[in-house]
Design an enzyme around this catalytic site. Structure first.
Site, PDB file in Angstrom:
ATOM      1  N   GLU A   1     -55.428  12.747  19.203  1.00 11.97           N
ATOM      2  CA  GLU A   1     -54.417  13.447  18.184  1.00 11.97           C
ATOM      3  C   GLU A   1     -54.431  12.879  16.787  1.00 11.97           C
ATOM      4  O   GLU A   1     -53.768  11.721  16.766  1.00 11.97           O
ATOM      5  CB  GLU A   1     -53.010  13.714  18.864  1.00 11.97           C
ATOM      6  CG  GLU A   1     -52.228  14.282  17.783  1.00 11.97           C
ATOM      7  CD  GLU A   1     -51.060  14.568  18.523  1.00 11.97           C
ATOM      8  OE1 GLU A   1     -50.372  14.010  19.436  1.00 11.97           O
ATOM      9  OE2 GLU A   1     -50.004  15.136  17.969  1.00 11.97           O
TER      10      GLU A   1
ATOM     11  N   LYS B   1     -53.475  12.235  12.618  1.00  8.80           N
ATOM     12  CA  LYS B   1     -51.863  12.486  11.916  1.00  8.80           C
ATOM     13  C   LYS B   1     -52.192  12.300  10.421  1.00  8.80           C
ATOM     14  O   LYS B   1     -53.102  11.455   9.940  1.00  8.80           O
ATOM     15  CB  LYS B   1     -51.035  11.811  12.210  1.00  8.80           C
ATOM     16  CG  LYS B   1     -49.529  12.068  11.974  1.00  8.80           C
ATOM     17  CD  LYS B   1     -48.516  11.342  12.895  1.00  8.80           C
ATOM     18  CE  LYS B   1     -47.134  11.665  12.336  1.00  8.80           C
ATOM     19  NZ  LYS B   1     -46.218  11.361  13.161  1.00  8.80           N
TER      20      LYS B   1
HETATM   21  C1  RNT Z   1     -46.213  12.677  16.809  1.00  7.65           C
HETATM   22  C2  RNT Z   1     -47.228  13.333  17.725  1.00  7.65           C
HETATM   23  C3  RNT Z   1     -47.064  13.279  18.985  1.00  7.65           C
HETATM   24  C4  RNT Z   1     -45.703  13.015  19.658  1.00  7.65           C
HETATM   25  C5  RNT Z   1     -45.327  13.042  21.018  1.00  7.65           C
HETATM   26  C6  RNT Z   1     -44.256  12.597  21.523  1.00  7.65           C
HETATM   27  O1  RNT Z   1     -46.293  12.829  15.452  1.00  7.65           O
HETATM   28  O2  RNT Z   1     -47.134  14.598  17.167  1.00  7.65           O
HETATM   29  O3  RNT Z   1     -47.753  13.948  19.868  1.00  7.65           O
HETATM   30  O4  RNT Z   1     -44.860  14.156  19.251  1.00  7.65           O
HETATM   31  O5  RNT Z   1     -46.473  12.488  21.705  1.00  7.65           O
HETATM   32 ZN    ZN Z   2     -48.154  16.118  18.617  1.00  5.74          ZN
END
Ligand code: RNT
Ligand code: ZN
Length: 414
Positions: free
Chosen positions: A223, A225
């Site tokens: 993921e 960001k």
């Molecule tokens: C943080 C991410 C992540 C968290 C969770 C708790 O910006 O979105 O996914 O929110 O893992």
């Molecule tokens: Zn997230």
């Protein structure tokens, strides 16, 4: 004739079959995050959240123990329609006698078995899992897998590997592959002097973590960001970094709807990735000016995102997970509203004349596309939604549940 029967006829005039829409909707799993119930604190020792993310608000009634969180989950899940999975973070380990002795790099399946038992008890479709690379003393200078410190990196690599092992057990036990999402907060507040080395360290660390994972029962995802609080200038795990990493490693990308610049939308990114990946994972959230993680509501972008899933027949290719945490309102209401909003958005997409709209686009008839889209905004979707709930012994009037949660649960958590 009931309202549903009338709605069914109205939709049929436009070639939309409400029965198949209801059937398809009931089959799309939504992975519900466990962390809305306790403001992302977990059970493994931390008493505050850190790592560039923040819950805001101090509404009473946060679940403080595993017992409280499990009982809140049962109450909330009972009024969430549809097929659900539970998404668990490693910081929600039930350590028992191991508390204080076993750290995150040595967690085992047994520390999470109660979650699997809960999922089975509630008839859930599966369990998803996340290593927790934040809110822990081994975060050195706010860094985990990209840290220049060997020992720090090694600890977090062991954590990642331990989590993949646990996930394989979860997948096997639930007879449904477990999605494991890797998100790390690593980044810098101010302009870095070296943007490449942290990324090379992260790449090597991910390679080590993923070496030998169980391909049958685990679906790893990464993921990205754009920035975090206190980490405004640089994020190691950026969008470009992870999209390339995932493609090269043959794993999944996870798109969090709050992790892009405010004018970028995941509804456009999803179909871009569907052209290349077998599966794409989502964290559906509602960013308000930043990655604020507000509860998702039935807004335009959520509807667009759901349309991309439905009209591209990506029900199985898209792993829908939710990621919001509002500590300023009744947490049960927050949880349930988000799940229901997601399903309403999917239903809205299912009740559109999608084939006709695609044909019109190929004929460059954007006049009729606009006409139909506006017409469908006032179609009786609410009656179909009520029918969906009725068939699951639920209703759209669930305020009583919020009130009884207030008086029976929140009032006793002083
Ligand atoms: C943080 C991410 C992540 C968290 C969770 C708790 O910006 O979105 O996914 O929110 O893992
Ligand atoms: Zn997230």
């Amino acid at each position: 004739m009931t309202r549903y029967e009338q709605a069914k006829e109205i939709y049929a005039k436009y070639g939309v079959d409400t029965e198949s829409a209801l059937k398809r909707l009931a089959n799309i799993p939504v992975s519900v995050h466990c962390w809305q119930g306790d403001d992302v604190i977990g059970f493994d020792g931390s008493d505050s959240l850190s790592g560039g993310i923040q819950t805001t608000g101090n509404y009473p009634g946060r679940a403080r123990t595993p017992e409280e969180l499990f009982s809140d989950i049962k109450r909330a899940f009972a009024i969430m329609p549809g097929k659900k999975r539970i998404n668990v973070h490693a910081c929600y380990a039930l350590l028992g006698a191991d508390k204080g002795k076993v750290d995150r790099d040595a967690y085992e399946y047994k520390h999470f078995k109660p979650w699997v038992d809960l999922a089975k008890e509630c008839g859930m479709d599966g369990v998803d899992f996340n290593p927790t690379f934040f809110a822990h003393p081994m975060m050195k200078d706010g860094l985990s897998l990209s840290s220049p410190d060997e020992e720090t990196r090694a600890f977090w690599i062991r954590h990642g590997k331990a989590c993949l092992k646990i996930a394989a057990e979860m997948g096997k036990e639930m007879n449904s592959p477990c999605m494991v999402n890797i998100w790390i907060p690593d980044g810098y507040k101010d302009i870095p002097a070296d943007r490449l080395s942290p990324r090379l360290r992260l790449k090597a660390a991910l390679d080590e973590i993923l070496d030998g994972y169980d391909k049958e029962w685990v679906i790893p995802a990464v993921e990205s960001k754009v920035f975090g609080i206190g980490l405004e200038s640089y994020t190691v795990g950026s969008n470009e970094f992870y999209q390339n990493y995932a493609s090269q490693a043959g794993i999944c990308c996870l798109l969090d709807t709050g992790h892009y610049h405010p004018t970028e939308v995941v509804s456009d990114k999803l179909p871009a990735l569907l052209a290349f990946y077998d599966k794409v994972a989502l964290h559906v959230s509602r960013p308000v000016r930043w990655d604020s993680d507000h509860v998702i509501i039935l807004d335009d972008e959520l509807k667009e995102l759901a349309k991309e899933i439905i009209r591209n027949d990506a029900d199985e290719k898209t792993l829908i997970g939710l990621d919001y945490f509002d500590a300023s309102i009744n947490r049960l209401c927050a949880w349930v509203t988000g799940v229901r909003s997601m399903q309403k958005a999917l239903l809205n997409a299912l009740l559109l004349p999608n084939a006709e709209l695609k044909t019109l686009q190929n004929q460059n008839d954007f006049t009729k596309i606009m006409y139909l889209n506006e017409k469908f905004k006032c179609m009786p979707m609410g009656d179909v939604w009520e029918e969906y709930l009725r068939r699951q012994n639920l209703s759209d009037d669930w305020w009583d549940e919020v009130e009884s949660f207030e008086s029976e649960v929140i009032a006793n958590r002083k």
